[in-house]
Design an enzyme around this catalytic site. Sequence first.
Site, mmCIF file in Angstrom:
data_model
loop_
_atom_site.group_PDB
_atom_site.id
_atom_site.type_symbol
_atom_site.label_atom_id
_atom_site.label_comp_id
_atom_site.label_asym_id
_atom_site.label_seq_id
_atom_site.Cartn_x
_atom_site.Cartn_y
_atom_site.Cartn_z
ATOM 1 N N ASN A 148 7.548 -3.489 11.042
ATOM 2 C CA ASN A 148 7.437 -4.304 9.825
ATOM 3 C C ASN A 148 8.150 -5.250 10.039
ATOM 4 O O ASN A 148 8.889 -4.953 10.259
ATOM 5 C CB ASN A 148 7.394 -3.809 8.345
ATOM 6 N N ASN B 142 5.398 6.503 -0.446
ATOM 7 C CA ASN B 142 4.717 6.914 0.888
ATOM 8 C C ASN B 142 3.932 8.925 1.148
ATOM 9 O O ASN B 142 3.532 8.972 2.162
ATOM 10 C CB ASN B 142 5.295 6.845 2.106
ATOM 11 N N ARG C 282 7.454 7.854 11.592
ATOM 12 C CA ARG C 282 6.765 8.312 10.405
ATOM 13 C C ARG C 282 6.608 10.197 10.628
ATOM 14 O O ARG C 282 6.262 10.284 8.981
ATOM 15 C CB ARG C 282 6.454 7.709 9.176
ATOM 16 N N ARG D 28 -1.266 -0.443 6.384
ATOM 17 C CA ARG D 28 -0.936 0.905 7.215
ATOM 18 C C ARG D 28 -2.263 1.819 6.244
ATOM 19 O O ARG D 28 -2.259 3.103 6.971
ATOM 20 C CB ARG D 28 0.368 1.253 5.869
ATOM 21 N N HIS E 230 2.613 -3.134 2.535
ATOM 22 C CA HIS E 230 1.489 -1.795 1.630
ATOM 23 C C HIS E 230 1.046 -2.411 0.091
ATOM 24 O O HIS E 230 1.542 -3.959 -0.518
ATOM 25 C CB HIS E 230 2.286 -1.351 1.273
ATOM 26 N N ASP F 244 1.746 -1.762 -3.041
ATOM 27 C CA ASP F 244 3.066 -2.168 -3.454
ATOM 28 C C ASP F 244 4.325 -2.273 -3.595
ATOM 29 O O ASP F 244 5.263 -3.015 -4.289
ATOM 30 C CB ASP F 244 4.066 -0.316 -3.540
ATOM 31 N N CYS G 41 8.609 1.786 -3.850
ATOM 32 C CA CYS G 41 8.581 2.629 -2.454
ATOM 33 C C CYS G 41 10.303 3.988 -2.435
ATOM 34 O O CYS G 41 9.622 4.881 -1.975
ATOM 35 C CB CYS G 41 9.578 2.014 -0.952
HETATM 36 N N1 ARG Z 1 10.550 1.139 6.601
HETATM 37 C C1 ARG Z 1 9.661 1.992 6.085
HETATM 38 C C2 ARG Z 1 7.571 1.444 6.228
HETATM 39 O O1 ARG Z 1 7.706 0.555 7.073
HETATM 40 C C3 ARG Z 1 9.172 1.006 4.765
HETATM 41 C C4 ARG Z 1 8.647 2.226 3.976
HETATM 42 C C5 ARG Z 1 8.026 1.234 2.140
HETATM 43 N N2 ARG Z 1 7.309 1.785 1.002
HETATM 44 C C6 ARG Z 1 6.993 1.706 0.315
HETATM 45 N N3 ARG Z 1 5.965 2.122 -0.252
HETATM 46 N N4 ARG Z 1 6.111 0.189 0.818
HETATM 47 O O2 ARG Z 1 7.169 2.269 6.720
#
Ligand code: ARG
Length: 272
Positions: free
Chosen positions: A24, A78, A97, A144, A173, A175, A266
């Site tokens: 991101n 997540n 991930r 995502r 995202h 959130d 997050c």
């Molecule tokens: N580095 C993680 C990603 O890019 C951060 C995730 C953040 N999570 C969230 N619920 N917004 O996936």
Amino acid sequence: MKDSNRKKVLMCAPIHYDIKYSINPWMKDYDEPLNKELALAQWLRFYSTIERINDVTIEVLDTAKTPNNCPDIVFTANAGIVHNNKVILSNFKHPERHCEKPFYRKWFEDKGYEVDEILESLYFEGGGDCIVVGDKLVAGYGFRSEHIALELVAEKLDLELHAFKLADPRFYHLDTCLSILDPETGSGFFYPKAFEDPKALKKILKLKSVSKRDAMKFCCNSVVLGDNVVIPAGSKKILEFLREKGYNVFEVEMSEFIKSGGAAQCLVLYLN
Ligand code: ARG
């Protein structure tokens, strides 16, 4: 203000937390290098802030066996979406991930949740991209999570889907740009420019708009537990608004997690 039914959350200590890849814009756009000691200190302070909130239980994912190549597992939001003791596990978009899923699955199975998932080829990133509001599943898609995935998730949870297209890669995202204060009535705050059609959200939710400045401080990435809001530090306007509304507001420093594109919300998955 009525008492929320959110009483249990899942967290994961930042033992393996790192920024080893970039999935991101935040992950390649920070000035100072990641300070892992500071990240741990921020997480511990955040943990004890939540711990002090009455009637809230924190579950912690054991990462002793998590491989080091799983640096984002700290972002438990997540893991999936939980509703009525049932979890729909995430299907992470980025291969970086994918390593997290088996750990989340095992944790939910061990705890006796009904564990379900959708077709693996459909991207879905759990509490990062959706939130239960009464009998609705309010969701974001475009970066995502995929719309079709959200449709299947809503169907499995027997919720009515209200999905909104996200428009800004920095707010990738849901959130990161929407915070629901009352999961029954749908009051909350949001950053309108992060959505392709912000008016559509206002039709079903009672939302206050936040400025770009506050949104960039991750103010929408707040944890809300009953009358308590744990908000990333630095968003004075929304903080005052929340205090005026009668919320207990706790500011937490999140600089080291923002470098990875995450903050308070997050780091937490609502378990009910
Ligand atoms: N580095 C993680 C990603 O890019 C951060 C995730 C953040 N999570 C969230 N619920 N917004 O996936």
